[in-house]
Every structure is written in C-alpha cells, then in structure tokens.
Design an enzyme around this catalytic site. Sequence first.
Site, PDB file in Angstrom:
ATOM      1  N   HIS A 271       0.829  -1.202   0.000  1.00  0.00           N
ATOM      2  CA  HIS A 271       0.000   0.000   0.000  1.00  0.00           C
ATOM      3  C   HIS A 271       0.869   1.260   0.000  1.00  0.00           C
ATOM      4  O   HIS A 271       0.431   2.315   0.458  1.00  0.00           O
ATOM      5  CB  HIS A 271      -0.921   0.002   1.227  1.00  0.00           C
TER       6      HIS A 271
ATOM      7  N   HIS B  68      -7.256  -4.507  -1.229  1.00  0.00           N
ATOM      8  CA  HIS B  68      -6.679  -5.819  -1.523  1.00  0.00           C
ATOM      9  C   HIS B  68      -7.458  -6.506  -2.634  1.00  0.00           C
ATOM     10  O   HIS B  68      -7.334  -7.712  -2.811  1.00  0.00           O
ATOM     11  CB  HIS B  68      -6.698  -6.697  -0.277  1.00  0.00           C
TER      12      HIS B  68
END
Length: 331
Positions: free
Chosen positions: A57, A219
Amino acid sequence: MKKFVNDPKTYVADMLEGLALANPDTLTYVPEYNLIHRADSPSDDRVTIIQGSGSGHEPAHVMTVGPGMLSAACPGDVFAAPPLDYITETVKRLASPKGVLLLVNNYTGDRMAFEMAEEVAEADGVNVKTLFIDDDVSVKDSTYTVGRRGVAGNFFVMKAVGAAAENGVDLDELVRIGEKVNSVTRTMGVALTACTPPSKGEPLFELGDDEIEIGVGIHGEPGRRRAKMMSADDIVDEVLSAILPDLPFESGDRVAVMVNGLGGTPISELYLLYGIVHKKLVAAGLTVGRNYVGEYCTSLDMAGMSVTLVRLDDEIEGLLAAHAEVGARIF
C-alpha cells in the site's frame, strides 16, 4: 508475471532495505522485525505513533515515517497483517514516556494482531492506545472486516496526529484528534484491473477487459457492483454520489480532496480525475481547501483510483498544513 523481483519471498525485505539505504540519515531499519523507524525515535517529548498493516500500500506506511508523520512502521508480508512479535517488539523498542498510539486500518487480521499487541504492551507497563480507521463507504461490512474498511483516508489521520505529536500533545488528545479526523473522512475506490502479488504470480481476481469494480477494497475485495467501463465523468459521478450523502457533506462545507492512485494508474489520469472531482464539488457548493493527487495508499500494481473527502475545520486544516518529512520524496 513481469516484476522487478529476485525472490518473491524476500520482496518486502528487499524493498525495506532499499528504503533504508535511500534515507540513511533519517531512518533506521531493523530487518528482524520489518521495522522502519525515525532515527531520532523514541523521544521523551512526543508520543510514538506506529502503523503496520500489510505491505503493498506504499507509500503508506513504511514510506510515511518521519517528522510530522509516523514514528515507525512494521509491515507484514504483501496484504498480510504483521506478526504479533513484530508489533510487540516495535512498541517495546520505541515506547516513549508520553505513550504509544497504534493506528490500524479496520481489517480483521490487523485488528486482531494490534489488539493483542496492545494487551501485551500494557502488561509490560506501556501507556498505549489503539485507534481504528474505517473511512471506506463502499461496504458497511465484508468478509475481511467487522464494520467498514480502512483505506486511503488513513493518510489524513496519520498526518493530523503526526503533526499534533510533533507539538508535544499528550496521548489522550492525540486519540481525540485521530477519532475526529476519521469521523469526517470518507473514501471510495474503483478498479480497472486486478493486482498481482509477487508470491502469487497471477492476478488476485478476475476482471474482464471491459469491466470495472466500483467500491473495490485495497486488496481487491469486492465493491458495490461490477459494471461495464464508462467515462471518467460517469465514474466520478457514481463515486461522489456514494461519498457525499454518507457523512453527509453539504453545500458550504470546506473540504480536503484526495485522488489516490492504486499503483497502476498514470499520474495524468489522476489529474484528469481530480479536475472532474474539483468542478463537481464546487458545483455542489463545497469549497476545496486542500488537494492531494498521487499515490498515497496503493494496491500493488492495480489500475484504479480512490477519492477521499475530509470535512475541514480550522483545527484539522492547520494540522494537515503543518510541516512533515517522509522517506518517499520527489526531490
């Protein structure tokens, strides 16, 4: 899979080593625990702020360690919560007399790991509190969370509490500030393609060439609906139609706006999207006080974007405007 990787098993460690080598004067790297921390932490004068979560991320969280932001980050593997011993060792090494604040995006695995770490640290006498971030309006519950997911809006919580900690604010006040920012922050994302974790070697989910996922998680978790590709104008309309009524944001509000890339979207497309978002907000009677365009919380190499709005007041805007230095930089 085409990626710049030697061994998928060492992908995260190799990335962390590169980050440390690029910032030798400001960051300290502890390979045994995936730990990146400010070279000048812990400090007796400020609360230690730690965030973990899975890797993938970036720049959140390991590349947002620095003055005015995080004190430390201890990521897990790609899209995996950090192991309990990584978190407990990070808290142990960086505990400050003023306390420790753990920032956690609301995912079941992360919640479990950080709540257990908080219990262990408290038993060892550390003054520690945990703040959960849940800014995603896409779904109110999912297989991966209890309640909403924490996504790109976590950047604003990090920035606000980081600035306050730099001014010596105590732990209880930091929790108040973080909860306040989280309460006025809303995000929604859209995926054009799936992402490919190095250890898997193939896309994480199936998405047709002419399909998009509206409300996708960071995700690749399912969003609100799958749709045929549409114009940027129509995509922004659908995203804002979910975000604006949720708080609600209303005519007369002053807001911070983030258009965040998910890892595989050209910056030119992000600015194109920002222009659309900005004009539609102004047309709705909102004032854009601050803007952020770029990659703040990616999903590896996913093509896509998210839009985040934060309702500003003088306190939040002042904290967002405060000086900060982080490992990810342009110059």
